[in-house]
Design a protein around this motif. Structure first.
Motif, PDB file in Angstrom:
ATOM      1  N   ALA A 186       2.478  -0.817   3.670  1.00 15.17           N
ATOM      2  CA  ALA A 186       2.682  -1.473   2.377  1.00 15.17           C
ATOM      3  C   ALA A 186       1.814  -0.345   1.269  1.00 15.17           C
ATOM      4  O   ALA A 186       2.594  -0.305   0.144  1.00 15.17           O
ATOM      5  N   ALA A 187       0.947   0.510   1.610  1.00 13.33           N
ATOM      6  CA  ALA A 187       0.287   1.220   0.614  1.00 13.33           C
ATOM      7  C   ALA A 187       1.309   2.324   0.157  1.00 13.33           C
ATOM      8  O   ALA A 187       1.149   3.003  -0.905  1.00 13.33           O
ATOM      9  N   MET A 188       2.391   2.586   0.965  1.00 13.35           N
ATOM     10  CA  MET A 188       3.174   3.796   0.593  1.00 13.35           C
ATOM     11  C   MET A 188       4.322   3.293  -0.521  1.00 13.35           C
ATOM     12  O   MET A 188       4.777   4.127  -0.927  1.00 13.35           O
ATOM     13  N   TYR A 189       4.353   2.056  -0.698  1.00 14.39           N
ATOM     14  CA  TYR A 189       5.081   1.606  -2.076  1.00 14.39           C
ATOM     15  C   TYR A 189       4.141   1.783  -3.256  1.00 14.39           C
ATOM     16  O   TYR A 189       4.699   1.677  -4.345  1.00 14.39           O
ATOM     17  N   VAL A 190       2.821   1.960  -3.081  1.00 14.89           N
ATOM     18  CA  VAL A 190       1.873   1.727  -4.284  1.00 14.89           C
ATOM     19  C   VAL A 190       1.646   3.147  -4.512  1.00 14.89           C
ATOM     20  O   VAL A 190       1.517   3.263  -5.647  1.00 14.89           O
ATOM     21  N   PHE A 191       1.437   3.986  -3.583  1.00 11.96           N
ATOM     22  CA  PHE A 191       0.901   5.461  -3.980  1.00 11.96           C
ATOM     23  C   PHE A 191       1.816   6.542  -3.729  1.00 11.96           C
ATOM     24  O   PHE A 191       2.491   6.377  -2.549  1.00 11.96           O
ATOM     25  N   VAL A 192       1.665   7.363  -4.651  1.00 21.23           N
ATOM     26  CA  VAL A 192       2.492   8.639  -4.226  1.00 21.23           C
ATOM     27  C   VAL A 192       1.912   9.405  -3.211  1.00 21.23           C
ATOM     28  O   VAL A 192       0.690   9.014  -2.925  1.00 21.23           O
ATOM     29  N   PRO A 193       2.485  10.359  -2.666  1.00 21.08           N
ATOM     30  CA  PRO A 193       2.007  11.190  -1.204  1.00 21.08           C
ATOM     31  C   PRO A 193       0.761  11.740  -1.781  1.00 21.08           C
ATOM     32  O   PRO A 193      -0.101  11.939  -1.019  1.00 21.08           O
ATOM     33  N   ALA A 194       0.694  12.054  -2.942  1.00 24.68           N
ATOM     34  CA  ALA A 194      -0.282  13.012  -3.462  1.00 24.68           C
ATOM     35  C   ALA A 194      -1.714  12.131  -3.470  1.00 24.68           C
ATOM     36  O   ALA A 194      -3.062  12.574  -3.097  1.00 24.68           O
ATOM     37  N   ASN A 195      -1.584  10.837  -3.479  1.00 27.43           N
ATOM     38  CA  ASN A 195      -2.833   9.775  -3.696  1.00 27.43           C
ATOM     39  C   ASN A 195      -2.574   8.761  -2.482  1.00 27.43           C
ATOM     40  O   ASN A 195      -3.486   7.828  -2.557  1.00 27.43           O
ATOM     41  N   LEU A 196      -1.753   9.205  -1.532  1.00 24.54           N
ATOM     42  CA  LEU A 196      -1.770   8.282  -0.448  1.00 24.54           C
ATOM     43  C   LEU A 196      -3.233   8.114   0.537  1.00 24.54           C
ATOM     44  O   LEU A 196      -3.317   7.172   1.308  1.00 24.54           O
ATOM     45  N   ILE A 197      -3.903   9.152   0.393  1.00 20.53           N
ATOM     46  CA  ILE A 197      -5.294   9.131   0.964  1.00 20.53           C
ATOM     47  C   ILE A 197      -6.094   8.107   0.855  1.00 20.53           C
ATOM     48  O   ILE A 197      -6.877   7.683   1.389  1.00 20.53           O
ATOM     49  N   ALA A 198      -5.985   7.473  -0.565  1.00 25.70           N
ATOM     50  CA  ALA A 198      -6.494   6.216  -0.840  1.00 25.70           C
ATOM     51  C   ALA A 198      -6.810   5.160   0.212  1.00 25.70           C
ATOM     52  O   ALA A 198      -7.444   4.398   0.474  1.00 25.70           O
ATOM     53  N   ALA A 199      -5.312   5.199   0.832  1.00 25.06           N
ATOM     54  CA  ALA A 199      -5.320   3.770   1.915  1.00 25.06           C
ATOM     55  C   ALA A 199      -6.259   4.216   3.039  1.00 25.06           C
ATOM     56  O   ALA A 199      -6.920   3.169   3.321  1.00 25.06           O
ATOM     57  N   PRO A 200      -6.297   5.524   3.854  1.00 24.77           N
ATOM     58  CA  PRO A 200      -7.453   5.716   4.806  1.00 24.77           C
ATOM     59  C   PRO A 200      -8.673   5.414   4.468  1.00 24.77           C
ATOM     60  O   PRO A 200      -9.529   5.041   5.296  1.00 24.77           O
ATOM     61  N   LEU A 201      -8.812   5.757   3.117  1.00 30.44           N
ATOM     62  CA  LEU A 201     -10.488   5.759   2.469  1.00 30.44           C
ATOM     63  C   LEU A 201     -10.761   4.508   2.471  1.00 30.44           C
ATOM     64  O   LEU A 201     -11.909   3.926   2.576  1.00 30.44           O
ATOM     65  N   ALA A 202      -9.868   3.376   1.856  1.00 27.14           N
ATOM     66  CA  ALA A 202     -10.173   2.438   1.598  1.00 27.14           C
ATOM     67  C   ALA A 202     -10.473   1.615   3.057  1.00 27.14           C
ATOM     68  O   ALA A 202     -11.502   0.464   3.297  1.00 27.14           O
ATOM     69  N   LEU A 203      -9.706   1.655   4.239  1.00 34.04           N
ATOM     70  CA  LEU A 203      -9.938   1.091   5.363  1.00 34.04           C
ATOM     71  C   LEU A 203     -11.201   1.693   6.014  1.00 34.04           C
ATOM     72  O   LEU A 203     -12.090   0.939   6.563  1.00 34.04           O
ATOM     73  N   TRP A 204     -11.327   3.102   5.708  1.00 36.38           N
ATOM     74  CA  TRP A 204     -12.817   3.569   6.134  1.00 36.38           C
ATOM     75  C   TRP A 204     -14.014   2.878   5.529  1.00 36.38           C
ATOM     76  O   TRP A 204     -14.980   2.544   6.086  1.00 36.38           O
ATOM     77  N   LEU A 205     -13.940   2.744   4.247  1.00 35.44           N
ATOM     78  CA  LEU A 205     -14.836   1.874   3.529  1.00 35.44           C
ATOM     79  C   LEU A 205     -15.320   0.516   4.115  1.00 35.44           C
ATOM     80  O   LEU A 205     -16.431   0.072   4.127  1.00 35.44           O
ATOM     81  N   ALA A 206     -14.193  -0.126   4.241  1.00 37.01           N
ATOM     82  CA  ALA A 206     -14.236  -1.393   4.796  1.00 37.01           C
ATOM     83  C   ALA A 206     -14.808  -1.631   6.128  1.00 37.01           C
ATOM     84  O   ALA A 206     -15.878  -2.422   6.511  1.00 37.01           O
ATOM     85  N   ALA A 207     -14.617  -0.343   7.053  1.00 32.73           N
ATOM     86  CA  ALA A 207     -15.314  -0.256   8.194  1.00 32.73           C
ATOM     87  C   ALA A 207     -16.823   0.195   8.132  1.00 32.73           C
ATOM     88  O   ALA A 207     -17.465  -0.353   9.032  1.00 32.73           O
ATOM     89  N   CYS A 208     -17.135   0.807   7.210  1.00 35.38           N
ATOM     90  CA  CYS A 208     -18.526   1.043   6.902  1.00 35.38           C
ATOM     91  C   CYS A 208     -19.301  -0.107   6.679  1.00 35.38           C
ATOM     92  O   CYS A 208     -20.230  -0.263   7.186  1.00 35.38           O
ATOM     93  N   LEU A 209     -18.738  -0.805   5.743  1.00 31.36           N
ATOM     94  CA  LEU A 209     -19.062  -2.222   5.323  1.00 31.36           C
ATOM     95  C   LEU A 209     -19.537  -3.065   6.701  1.00 31.36           C
ATOM     96  O   LEU A 209     -20.609  -3.682   6.785  1.00 31.36           O
ATOM     97  N   ALA A 210     -18.460  -3.175   7.441  1.00 32.54           N
ATOM     98  CA  ALA A 210     -18.682  -4.114   8.797  1.00 32.54           C
ATOM     99  C   ALA A 210     -19.772  -3.395   9.609  1.00 32.54           C
ATOM    100  O   ALA A 210     -20.468  -4.280  10.209  1.00 32.54           O
ATOM    101  N   TRP A 211     -19.675  -2.226   9.698  1.00 35.66           N
ATOM    102  CA  TRP A 211     -20.873  -1.400  10.605  1.00 35.66           C
ATOM    103  C   TRP A 211     -22.037  -1.751  10.124  1.00 35.66           C
ATOM    104  O   TRP A 211     -23.069  -2.001  10.779  1.00 35.66           O
ATOM    105  N   ALA A 212     -22.241  -1.688   8.755  1.00 36.67           N
ATOM    106  CA  ALA A 212     -23.635  -1.771   8.134  1.00 36.67           C
ATOM    107  C   ALA A 212     -24.115  -3.200   8.005  1.00 36.67           C
ATOM    108  O   ALA A 212     -25.415  -3.631   8.416  1.00 36.67           O
ATOM    109  N   LEU A 213     -23.155  -4.033   7.942  1.00 36.42           N
ATOM    110  CA  LEU A 213     -23.511  -5.712   8.152  1.00 36.42           C
ATOM    111  C   LEU A 213     -23.886  -5.773   9.669  1.00 36.42           C
ATOM    112  O   LEU A 213     -23.984  -7.076  10.042  1.00 36.42           O
TER     113      LEU A 213
END
Length: 586
Positions: A186-213
């Motif tokens: 779904a993120a591939m419809y939102v971000f151009v390839p140059a900014n597509l790294i935002a998707a794994p970064l968002a998932l990573w931050l969510a994982a960090c939050l779950a791990w910290a809690l």
């Protein structure tokens, strides 16, 4: 027990063992839920990063570097497993600290690796001629490996301490990877390839939050927030501020040429799983595939600014022709795609791959009474429905019937029969990609596909295939000849010799016509007259006599041209090199 939890979290953050080193980690119900979410999201971030790097390679370099990304991820997990096996006791004692730190490093390492790689200037085309490219490839490999090592350490530590609950943790890993893969889609419809790294970064931050809690403890929240700010800020703020590229496109990809035109203007852009599409306008864009040289002598004026260049993942251009005036349509007669309309009057036409629409324009202006087009890439159809391209082409899609999937599949399952079936230069290169599409498959040109097209012809119907013929020595065109002959031998062997007419233009295009039931003498005369008028070369027609007297000399010339002076090349004709010197003479 509850009072000890903050102390345990602090101890874990500084590397003090707080769990049984031989069994499962001692976790509360809340911590286990946090662990499952952290594992699922962390695994999803790793998968998303793999796809992101593949997309960056596809747009900036070439798609077959995707196999490099898979090997990077597998090597990262393999190396981590080997290290953790050797140092199992240490990881068992400090698993929580190692997992916390590794997870926190994943995001900054992913951004840093991408920025470093994009500034390297690696060019795969020069990998043989320029030794420096090999070192750049190694640097690229090591840089992109770093975030996968961090992800592997995090997941490895969790699995190491989940002996009795391994099934649940593994389920979280697989489920998270699969669901996050859909999120990335779904993120591939939102971000151009140059900014597509935002998707794994968002998932990573969510994982960090779950791990910290959960198991990591809230003491990790502030470091994770800082790491997130560094990762997102590095890509979206620091890189533009310092003029760093987030996606560097190879100078030898088609879009790089278009961007350098003085008057180039991007008039359309879209991103989706179907590819990153860009359309450029420029007075320097000319796309007249196989145009006869005689057009310059016979037309009072060539169409001006007649094309947009469409690029998919930076490859192209695919020519999009504007809606020509009646006076300008005389231009079509000098294109090789007009061949079937020389002998077919008011045909029912099927375009197997719409591409930029040139074959469709030729059909519409050559008397076709009914035109059906197929296009498997729905992003291309959406581009033609956009305001800019729709107005440029005179809303060409409204003039035809549209099949929004592969033409080969449609023809294989329809009872309709067509007078003309066209497969002509639908993409920018046809079969002429490096390696003849040994890596990127083109199923439109297979023997089975040709059989499907031939069987979908009405009695007397014509299949027309035009592709680039710019290789020296020729490879793809010869492959096409052999493929179509093999398909015709299966479909109608009785008329094989009478069913083909082939013409070409030197280092331009080649056109192969196949007629269901064979060409009549009158049709051959019309085709020959047109070939003569266009100054094309007649390669084959019914009754063609093959003169093999020059074959050996021609092939030897190609061998000499390619292998002359090359160590290990084949011996020259008549050479005794390689013969057994001890063998007795006859």
């Amino acid at each position: 027990m509850n009072e000890a939890r903050p102390i345990q979290a602090i101890d874990a953050a500084v590397g003090i063992a707080v769990e049984d080193t031989k069994g499962d980690a001692v976790l509360s119900a809340r911590e286990r839920v946090g662990l499952y979410f952290a594992v699922g999201l962390g695994a999803g971030a790793v998968i998303a990063l793999q796809i992101d790097i593949m997309r960056v390679f596809a747009v900036g370099s070439w798609a077959h570097f995707g196999s490099l990304v898979v090997s990077l991820a597998m090597l990262g997990f393999g190396l981590t497993s080997a290290v953790m096996t050797v140092a199992k006791d240490w990881f068992s004692r400090y698993w929580r600290s190692a997992a916390t730190v590794a997870l926190g490093l994943f995001g900054p390492l992913a951004v840093g690796a991408n920025l470093y790689v994009q500034q390297l200037g690696f060019n795969a085309i020069f990998i043989v001629s320029d030794p420096a490219q090999k070192w750049k490839l190694l640097q690229m490999f090591l840089a992109e490996l770093a975030p996968f090592l961090a992800g592997a350490v995090f997941l490895g530590c969790v699995f190491l301490k989940s002996n009795r609950t391994f099934g649940r943790v593994y389920f979280a890993d697989l489920a998270g990877a699969g669901l996050c893969g859909l999120i990335f889609l779904a993120a591939m419809y939102v971000f151009v390839p140059a900014n597509l790294i935002a998707a794994p970064l968002a998932l990573w931050l969510a994982a960090c939050l779950a791990w910290a809690l959960g198991p990591g403890g809230r003491v990790a929240l502030i470091p994770y927030v800082l790491a997130g700010a560094l990762a997102f800020g590095g890509h979206f703020a620091l890189a533009p501020a310092f003029g760093l590229k987030t996606l560097a496109v190879n100078d030898y990809k088609g879009v790089s040429y278009a961007r350098k035109f003085p008057d180039a203007k991007r008039v359309y852009e879209s991103a989706s799983p179907f590819g990153y599409l860009e359309a450029y306008s420029s007075s320097y864009l000319h796309f007249a595939p196989g145009l006869s040289d005689n057009a310059g002598f016979n037309l009072p004026a060539m169409p001006v600014n007649a094309y947009l260049g469409l690029y998919i993942d930076s490859d192209g251009p695919i020519g999009i022709m504007r809606d020509l005036t009646d006076k300008e349509t005389a231009y079509f007669r000098f294109l090789p795609m007009v061949y079937p309309y020389i002998i077919k009057s008011a045909p029912k036409t099927f375009i197997t791959q719409f591409g930029g629409g040139i074959s469709t324009e030729v059909a519409l202006h050559s008397g076709a009474r009914d035109v059906t087009i197929a296009e498997g890439n729905r992003a291309v159809l959406e581009a033609f429905r956009s305001d800019v391209i729709r107005n440029f082409t005179g809303d060409i899609l409204s003039k035809v019937r549209v099949i929004d999937y592969e033409g080969r599949h449609f023809l294989a399952h329809t009872d309709e029969r067509f007078d003309v079936i066209d497969l002509s230069l639908a993409d920018s290169v046809g079969l002429s990609n490096p390696g003849g599409f040994a890596i990127v498959e083109k199923f439109s040109y297979t023997k089975e596909a040709m059989e499907t097209y031939m069987r979908a012809l009405a009695p007397g119907g014509v299949l027309s295939v035009t592709l680039w013929n710019k290789e020296e020595p020729p490879k793809s065109v010869l492959k096409l000849y052999a493929t179509m002959a093999a398909a015709a031998r299966e479909v109608d062997p009785a008329h094989l010799a009478d069913s083909f007419f082939v013409s070409s233009m030197y280092l331009s295009t080649a056109t192969v016509l196949y007629k269901n039931g064979g060409f009549t003498p009158d049709e051959i005369e019309k085709l020959r007259a047109h070939t003569h008028d266009m100054s094309f070369d007649e390669i084959y027609s019914p009754g063609f006599v093959y003169d093999s007297s020059q074959t050996d000399a021609t092939l030897d010339g190609y061998v000499e041209q390619i292998f002359a002076g090359a160590a290990g090349g084949p011996p020259a004709p008549g050479s005794s090199a390689g013969a057994d010197a001890s063998a007795p003479a006859d």
